[in-house]
Write a protein that holds these residues in place. Structure first.
Motif, PDB file in Angstrom:
ATOM      1  N   PHE A 118      -0.114   0.903  -7.279  1.00  0.00           N
ATOM      2  CA  PHE A 118       0.987   0.258  -6.252  1.00  0.00           C
ATOM      3  C   PHE A 118       0.277  -0.064  -4.754  1.00  0.00           C
ATOM      4  O   PHE A 118       0.848   0.737  -4.021  1.00  0.00           O
ATOM      5  CB  PHE A 118       2.204   1.103  -6.208  1.00  0.00           C
ATOM      6  N   PRO A 119      -0.283  -1.017  -4.783  1.00  0.00           N
ATOM      7  CA  PRO A 119      -1.112  -1.247  -3.453  1.00  0.00           C
ATOM      8  C   PRO A 119       0.044  -1.915  -2.468  1.00  0.00           C
ATOM      9  O   PRO A 119       0.204  -1.825  -1.245  1.00  0.00           O
ATOM     10  CB  PRO A 119      -1.748  -2.495  -3.662  1.00  0.00           C
ATOM     11  N   GLY A 120       1.263  -2.349  -2.911  1.00  0.00           N
ATOM     12  CA  GLY A 120       2.360  -2.729  -2.496  1.00  0.00           C
ATOM     13  C   GLY A 120       3.483  -1.706  -2.032  1.00  0.00           C
ATOM     14  O   GLY A 120       4.478  -2.054  -1.398  1.00  0.00           O
ATOM     15  N   ASN A 121       3.107  -0.464  -2.306  1.00  0.00           N
ATOM     16  CA  ASN A 121       3.947   0.689  -2.398  1.00  0.00           C
ATOM     17  C   ASN A 121       5.280   0.567  -2.856  1.00  0.00           C
ATOM     18  O   ASN A 121       5.759  -0.089  -3.871  1.00  0.00           O
ATOM     19  CB  ASN A 121       4.034   1.033  -1.004  1.00  0.00           C
ATOM     20  N   GLU A 143       0.936   2.550   5.213  1.00  0.00           N
ATOM     21  CA  GLU A 143       0.670   1.139   4.696  1.00  0.00           C
ATOM     22  C   GLU A 143       1.934   0.733   4.555  1.00  0.00           C
ATOM     23  O   GLU A 143       3.275   0.938   4.620  1.00  0.00           O
ATOM     24  CB  GLU A 143       0.275   1.418   3.232  1.00  0.00           C
ATOM     25  N   THR A 144       1.798  -0.751   4.622  1.00  0.00           N
ATOM     26  CA  THR A 144       3.049  -1.777   4.342  1.00  0.00           C
ATOM     27  C   THR A 144       3.653  -1.467   2.937  1.00  0.00           C
ATOM     28  O   THR A 144       3.230  -1.285   2.129  1.00  0.00           O
ATOM     29  CB  THR A 144       2.288  -3.145   4.225  1.00  0.00           C
ATOM     30  N   GLY A 145       5.182  -1.274   3.196  1.00  0.00           N
ATOM     31  CA  GLY A 145       5.991  -1.041   2.076  1.00  0.00           C
ATOM     32  C   GLY A 145       6.259   0.337   1.745  1.00  0.00           C
ATOM     33  O   GLY A 145       6.801   0.615   0.820  1.00  0.00           O
ATOM     34  N   THR A 146       5.847   1.380   2.708  1.00  0.00           N
ATOM     35  CA  THR A 146       6.111   2.558   2.344  1.00  0.00           C
ATOM     36  C   THR A 146       7.403   3.125   2.909  1.00  0.00           C
ATOM     37  O   THR A 146       7.888   4.243   2.400  1.00  0.00           O
ATOM     38  CB  THR A 146       5.124   3.616   2.684  1.00  0.00           C
ATOM     39  N   GLY A 147       8.108   2.295   3.849  1.00  0.00           N
ATOM     40  CA  GLY A 147       9.458   2.612   4.150  1.00  0.00           C
ATOM     41  C   GLY A 147       9.397   3.228   5.593  1.00  0.00           C
ATOM     42  O   GLY A 147      10.413   4.275   5.825  1.00  0.00           O
ATOM     43  N   LYS A 148       8.506   2.978   6.442  1.00  0.00           N
ATOM     44  CA  LYS A 148       8.406   3.275   7.868  1.00  0.00           C
ATOM     45  C   LYS A 148      10.031   3.181   8.580  1.00  0.00           C
ATOM     46  O   LYS A 148      10.415   3.978   9.379  1.00  0.00           O
ATOM     47  CB  LYS A 148       7.405   2.601   8.611  1.00  0.00           C
ATOM     48  N   GLU A 149      10.463   1.980   8.266  1.00  0.00           N
ATOM     49  CA  GLU A 149      11.849   2.016   9.312  1.00  0.00           C
ATOM     50  C   GLU A 149      12.903   2.873   8.606  1.00  0.00           C
ATOM     51  O   GLU A 149      13.791   3.224   9.380  1.00  0.00           O
ATOM     52  CB  GLU A 149      12.285   0.467   8.996  1.00  0.00           C
ATOM     53  N   LEU A 150      13.035   3.120   7.377  1.00  0.00           N
ATOM     54  CA  LEU A 150      13.851   4.382   6.710  1.00  0.00           C
ATOM     55  C   LEU A 150      13.710   5.457   7.398  1.00  0.00           C
ATOM     56  O   LEU A 150      14.695   6.081   7.614  1.00  0.00           O
ATOM     57  CB  LEU A 150      13.610   4.194   5.364  1.00  0.00           C
ATOM     58  N   VAL A 151      12.409   5.807   7.771  1.00  0.00           N
ATOM     59  CA  VAL A 151      12.062   7.068   8.547  1.00  0.00           C
ATOM     60  C   VAL A 151      12.587   7.133   9.734  1.00  0.00           C
ATOM     61  O   VAL A 151      13.356   8.058  10.108  1.00  0.00           O
ATOM     62  CB  VAL A 151      10.674   7.372   8.281  1.00  0.00           C
ATOM     63  N   ALA A 152      12.630   5.986  10.368  1.00  0.00           N
ATOM     64  CA  ALA A 152      13.010   5.818  11.978  1.00  0.00           C
ATOM     65  C   ALA A 152      14.432   5.796  11.962  1.00  0.00           C
ATOM     66  O   ALA A 152      15.093   6.362  12.852  1.00  0.00           O
ATOM     67  CB  ALA A 152      12.320   4.558  12.456  1.00  0.00           C
ATOM     68  N   LYS A 153      15.124   5.274  11.010  1.00  0.00           N
ATOM     69  CA  LYS A 153      16.530   5.481  10.924  1.00  0.00           C
ATOM     70  C   LYS A 153      16.827   6.808  10.437  1.00  0.00           C
ATOM     71  O   LYS A 153      17.980   7.380  11.307  1.00  0.00           O
ATOM     72  CB  LYS A 153      17.123   4.453  10.018  1.00  0.00           C
ATOM     73  N   ALA A 165       4.261  -9.737 -11.470  1.00  0.00           N
ATOM     74  CA  ALA A 165       5.167  -9.440 -10.434  1.00  0.00           C
ATOM     75  C   ALA A 165       4.142  -8.986  -9.362  1.00  0.00           C
ATOM     76  O   ALA A 165       4.876  -9.233  -8.097  1.00  0.00           O
ATOM     77  CB  ALA A 165       5.930  -7.974 -10.825  1.00  0.00           C
ATOM     78  N   SER A 166       3.235  -8.572  -9.360  1.00  0.00           N
ATOM     79  CA  SER A 166       2.365  -7.895  -8.200  1.00  0.00           C
ATOM     80  C   SER A 166       1.129  -8.510  -8.100  1.00  0.00           C
ATOM     81  O   SER A 166       0.219  -8.475  -7.210  1.00  0.00           O
ATOM     82  CB  SER A 166       2.449  -6.530  -7.972  1.00  0.00           C
ATOM     83  N   TYR A 167       0.462  -9.212  -9.271  1.00  0.00           N
ATOM     84  CA  TYR A 167      -0.840  -9.372  -9.151  1.00  0.00           C
ATOM     85  C   TYR A 167      -1.938  -8.389  -8.727  1.00  0.00           C
ATOM     86  O   TYR A 167      -2.727  -8.568  -7.602  1.00  0.00           O
ATOM     87  CB  TYR A 167      -0.890 -10.903  -8.485  1.00  0.00           C
ATOM     88  N   ASN A 168      -2.224  -7.389  -9.658  1.00  0.00           N
ATOM     89  CA  ASN A 168      -3.099  -6.330  -9.475  1.00  0.00           C
ATOM     90  C   ASN A 168      -4.286  -6.828  -8.977  1.00  0.00           C
ATOM     91  O   ASN A 168      -4.886  -7.634 -10.150  1.00  0.00           O
ATOM     92  CB  ASN A 168      -2.990  -5.307 -10.575  1.00  0.00           C
ATOM     93  N   VAL A 169      -5.047  -6.891  -7.905  1.00  0.00           N
ATOM     94  CA  VAL A 169      -6.480  -7.621  -7.519  1.00  0.00           C
ATOM     95  C   VAL A 169      -7.282  -6.869  -8.711  1.00  0.00           C
ATOM     96  O   VAL A 169      -8.296  -7.564  -9.106  1.00  0.00           O
ATOM     97  CB  VAL A 169      -6.867  -6.835  -6.192  1.00  0.00           C
ATOM     98  N   ASN A 170      -7.216  -5.868  -9.186  1.00  0.00           N
ATOM     99  CA  ASN A 170      -8.382  -5.215 -10.101  1.00  0.00           C
ATOM    100  C   ASN A 170      -8.350  -5.841 -11.461  1.00  0.00           C
ATOM    101  O   ASN A 170      -9.302  -6.211 -12.084  1.00  0.00           O
ATOM    102  CB  ASN A 170      -8.136  -3.738 -10.314  1.00  0.00           C
ATOM    103  N   THR A 171      -7.234  -6.631 -11.785  1.00  0.00           N
ATOM    104  CA  THR A 171      -7.122  -7.350 -13.052  1.00  0.00           C
ATOM    105  C   THR A 171      -7.600  -8.673 -12.865  1.00  0.00           C
ATOM    106  O   THR A 171      -7.828  -9.395 -13.813  1.00  0.00           O
ATOM    107  CB  THR A 171      -5.629  -7.445 -13.446  1.00  0.00           C
ATOM    108  N   MET A 172      -7.955  -8.962 -11.727  1.00  0.00           N
ATOM    109  CA  MET A 172      -8.320 -10.481 -11.438  1.00  0.00           C
ATOM    110  C   MET A 172      -9.707 -10.488 -11.255  1.00  0.00           C
ATOM    111  O   MET A 172     -10.633 -11.644 -11.138  1.00  0.00           O
ATOM    112  CB  MET A 172      -7.544 -11.041 -10.133  1.00  0.00           C
ATOM    113  N   ASN A 173     -10.524  -9.326 -11.494  1.00  0.00           N
ATOM    114  CA  ASN A 173     -12.052  -9.662 -11.377  1.00  0.00           C
ATOM    115  C   ASN A 173     -12.741 -10.231 -12.262  1.00  0.00           C
ATOM    116  O   ASN A 173     -12.340 -10.467 -13.743  1.00  0.00           O
ATOM    117  CB  ASN A 173     -12.600  -7.882 -11.664  1.00  0.00           C
ATOM    118  N   GLY A 174     -13.406 -11.329 -11.961  1.00  0.00           N
ATOM    119  CA  GLY A 174     -14.216 -12.073 -12.714  1.00  0.00           C
ATOM    120  C   GLY A 174     -13.456 -13.551 -12.896  1.00  0.00           C
ATOM    121  O   GLY A 174     -13.785 -14.407 -13.391  1.00  0.00           O
TER     122      GLY A 174
END
Length: 457
Positions: free
Chosen positions: A361-364, A177-187, A394-403
């Motif tokens: 943490f949807p943004g990881n 997923e986005t934000g998990t650190g894929k480039e760090l793994v590549a390096k 800081a992240s606007y958790n989608v679940n808290t915005m229901n309604g």
């Protein structure tokens, strides 16, 4: 920091003359000079790999040609300066063509000429030593079991595959997923592989307009298209002998996918506007947050390229699957932020840890970093409490915005405004933190969608 001494071996069969040269060069405290009176003793010490060698061209037990060949074989990085009693232009030209730095004839000016020649070499040698040191530091930095923080089972499994990938040149496909650190793994793979001393070049395919990506990857010749004012080397050539990391490979246009496939198969590129074939030796690592097999089935990604790139697949786990790694990573980001901003050390309270562990943490990792940095700013005490961990702002958790009757536009505006307020309306810093273009922020300010106040000094 005291500079590393320049090691110089002076080889001269005339003991008095050799001592004279060695003493003269030793006047510079940054020179470490050793004197030899025979080819035999010099060759026995060549394993020390001196930075500079001054050679008498005519030694009783070794000719200049023979000694030069031995230096090139046993200590190829050593710079050679010949000092000879023969003013033979032909010999001098031949030696210079073979890579000798200088040819000095013995006369009254020999000491001064030798001093000047060595001074010319100093900067090159010191820069190379500095570069070698930096490369070693980079390699040390990317000891992946120290750089990638965590001890959860998914991370230990990922370490296993990174280790496997580092031992060969196999193509690696990284998903996550986005934000998990894929480039760090590549390096981490590159800097622990046999190519670690060569270039690591990263290209974000999604960030480059489609009509410019071909030139970015393969380069172009002068006049190849409007605006091509000169030749440009592409990322493949830049990464020659090293590693090319293609991030978000799933965003590549189908027509360019066909060209990429040919490059990978033939191991050669052709610059845009040229017919000249350029051979390349590049290790490929790709990454994507998409399911490429799903993209293949829907006709958006070539099947043949998919199997060519699959290689060794590595899945980077989302943060929500890493259990106590969340606290370890949070601790790292807190320490880093406090150190960089000259803040006193802060700790997480038990309740604050629970709050972090309960969030998905949807943004990881990128989102976790944002959350704990804000907590450090909001906390005036030594211990971060749950109220300082403002996940909503800081992240606007989608679940808290229901309604809530909130549009995507309102969501975006509130988030940017929050960061503008947090970073005292530093637009460049906010653009970097949110990974958006600064022009977007300027446009929203111009349209009165965002409020920027003047900060008093």
């Amino acid at each position: 920091m005291k500079p590393t001494p320049i090691v110089i071996h002076v080889v001269e069969d005339d003991a008095f003359y050799g001592s004279l040269l060695a003493h003269h060069l030793s006047l510079n405290p940054d020179h470490l000079v050793k004197k030899f009176t025979s080819a035999k003793t010099f060759l026995a010490a060549l394993h020390e790999k001196p930075d500079i060698v001054t050679l008498d061209y005519s030694l009783p037990d070794g000719t200049g040609d023979y000694l030069l060949s031995q230096v090139k074989e046993l200590s190829p990085e050593s710079k050679v300066i010949f000092i000879s009693g023969q003013n033979d232009i032909k010999i001098a030209i031949d030696l210079l063509r073979r890579g000798v730095h200088d040819y000095i004839v013995k006369d009254n000016d020999t000491k001064e000429r030798l001093w000047i020649s060595i001074e010319h070499l100093r900067e090159t040698i010191e820069l190379k030593k500095e570069l070698d040191t930096l490369k070693k530091e980079v390699v040390k930095k990317y000891d992946f079991q120290k750089v990638i923080i965590g001890n959860s089972e998914p991370i230990r499994q990922m370490f296993h595959w990174i280790d496997k990938a580092s031992k060969t040149n196999i193509t690696v496909s990284i998903t996550g997923e986005t934000g998990t650190g894929k480039e760090l793994v590549a390096k981490s793979i590159h800097f622990n592989s046999q190519r670690k001393k060569e270039q690591f070049i990263a290209v974000n395919v999604a960030a480059i307009p489609r009509d410019l990506l071909e030139s970015e990857l393969f380069g172009h010749e002068k006049g190849a298209f409007t605006g091509a004012a000169g030749r440009r080397i592409g990322k493949f050539e830049e990464a020659h002998k090293g590693t090319l990391f293609l991030d978000e490979i799933g965003e590549m246009d189908l027509s360019l996918q066909a060209k990429l496939l040919r490059v990978l198969q033939e191991k050669e590129i052709t610059r845009v506007g040229s017919n000249q074939v350029v051979p390349i030796d590049v290790r490929i690592i790709v990454a994507t947050h998409k399911n490429l097999l799903h993209e293949v089935k829907n006709g958006r990604f070539r099947e043949d390229l998919y199997y060519r790139l699959l290689g060794l697949p590595i899945q980077v786990p989302p943060l929500r699957d890493r259990n106590n790694d969340i606290i370890l990573i949070a601790r790292f980001f807190i320490d880093q932020f406090c150190r960089e901003n000259s803040l006193p050390d802060k700790n997480l309270s038990v309740e604050a840890k629970k709050k972090l562990m309960l969030y998905n943490f949807p943004g990881n990792i990128r989102e976790l970093k944002s959350v704990v940095e804000l907590a450090c700013v909001m906390c005036d005490e030594m211990e971060i409490q749950p109220e300082h961990i403002n996940i909503i702002s800081a992240s606007y958790n989608v679940n808290t915005m229901n309604g809530e009757n909130t549009t995507l536009r309102d969501f975006t505006t509130k988030l940017i405004q929050h960061y503008l307020d947090l970073y005292q309306y530093d637009i460049l810093k906010v653009a970097e933190k949110l990974d958006i273009g600064k022009s977007t922020i300027y446009r929203m300010i111009k349209n009165n969608e965002l409020v920027v106040q003047k900060v008093e000094n």
